[in-house]
Design an enzyme around this catalytic site. Structure first.
Site, short mmCIF file in Angstrom:
data_model
loop_
_atom_site.label_atom_id
_atom_site.label_comp_id
_atom_site.label_asym_id
_atom_site.label_seq_id
_atom_site.Cartn_x
_atom_site.Cartn_y
_atom_site.Cartn_z
N CYS A 1 -4.28 0.98 -2.38
CA CYS A 1 -4.12 -0.31 -1.70
C CYS A 1 -3.06 -1.16 -2.40
CB CYS A 1 -5.43 -1.09 -1.71
SG CYS A 1 -6.77 -0.34 -0.78
N ASN B 1 0.84 -1.20 0.00
CA ASN B 1 0.00 0.00 0.00
C ASN B 1 0.87 1.25 0.00
OD1 ASN B 1 0.71 -0.81 2.66
ND2 ASN B 1 -0.98 0.35 3.56
N GLU C 1 0.50 5.19 0.64
CA GLU C 1 -0.38 6.26 1.13
C GLU C 1 0.13 7.63 0.70
OE1 GLU C 1 -0.86 5.55 5.32
OE2 GLU C 1 -2.07 3.75 4.94
N GLU D 1 -3.19 -4.29 -3.22
CA GLU D 1 -3.75 -5.16 -4.28
C GLU D 1 -3.81 -4.42 -5.61
OE1 GLU D 1 -4.93 -4.67 -1.23
OE2 GLU D 1 -6.25 -6.29 -0.59
N CYS E 1 -10.69 -2.96 -4.60
CA CYS E 1 -9.69 -3.95 -5.01
C CYS E 1 -10.36 -5.20 -5.57
CB CYS E 1 -8.78 -4.31 -3.84
SG CYS E 1 -7.66 -2.97 -3.40
#
Ligand code: THU
Length: 166
Positions: free
Chosen positions: A73, A62, A64, A75, A115
């Site tokens: 995210c 992930n 941010e 994924e 996701c």
């Protein structure tokens, strides 16, 4: 009015030791991917490892951003990388794990809806589902074959095409 019920099925392994060796290795790779997590705001690291048919493994975590919604995210970082650089090499399986120092995770984290929808698109692109392994470090692994189990009412692109009139 008709009522309908949808049941989902998934496999639960109590520990990593119950997995096949390739699946165990993929979960280990997801743990490795945690190292690259950029999560100074949530302090919640997520790692993903994607096994391709050729044997290549893609890693992602992930990412941010101080403008919170700009982050992404693990994924989707993994799957958009696949779509950009490896879309001709089908996804066989994807492992996802998480870690935080703030509390103890006792069950696998389940991927967010966005996701799941991206997983659905990837399965559609490669015309076959892939297995998803959700791994709680030191705990259980949940497995499904194909994202449909997690997102039975996924949005299909055929909804964008005008249906033939009857
Ligand atoms: N996160 C993921 O990477 N995958 C998910 O499926 C759910 C949440 C990330 C987003 C954010 O960086 C952190 O976990 C806390 O929500």
């Amino acid at each position: 009015m008709n009522s309908h019920e949808i049941k989902i099925a998934f496999n639960e392994y109590n520990t990593l030791a119950e997995l096949s060796i390739p699946d165990k290795l993929l979960c280990d790779e997801a743990v490795r991917a945690l190292e690259t997590s950029h999560s100074p705001y949530s302090k919640f690291k997520v790692g993903a490892a994607v096994l391709l048919q050729s044997g290549t493994i893609l890693h992602a975590s992930n990412q941010e951003n101080v403008a919170y919604p700009s982050g992404l995210c693990a994924e989707r970082v993994a799957l958009f990388h696949w779509g950009t650089a490896h879309a001709d090499d089908p996804i066989v399986a994807m492992a996802v794990t998480a870690h935080t120092n703030d509390f103890k995770l006792t069950k696998p984290i389940t991927s967010c809806g966005a996701c799941l929808q991206v997983m659905a698109e990837c399965e559609k692109r490669q015309h076959q589902p892939f297995r998803i392994l959700l791994y709680c470090i030191g705990g259980p692994v949940w497995e499904v074959n194909g994202v449909q189990s997690f997102l039975p009412f996924m949005f299909f692109e055929d909804r964008l095409i005008q249906q033939p009139s009857l």
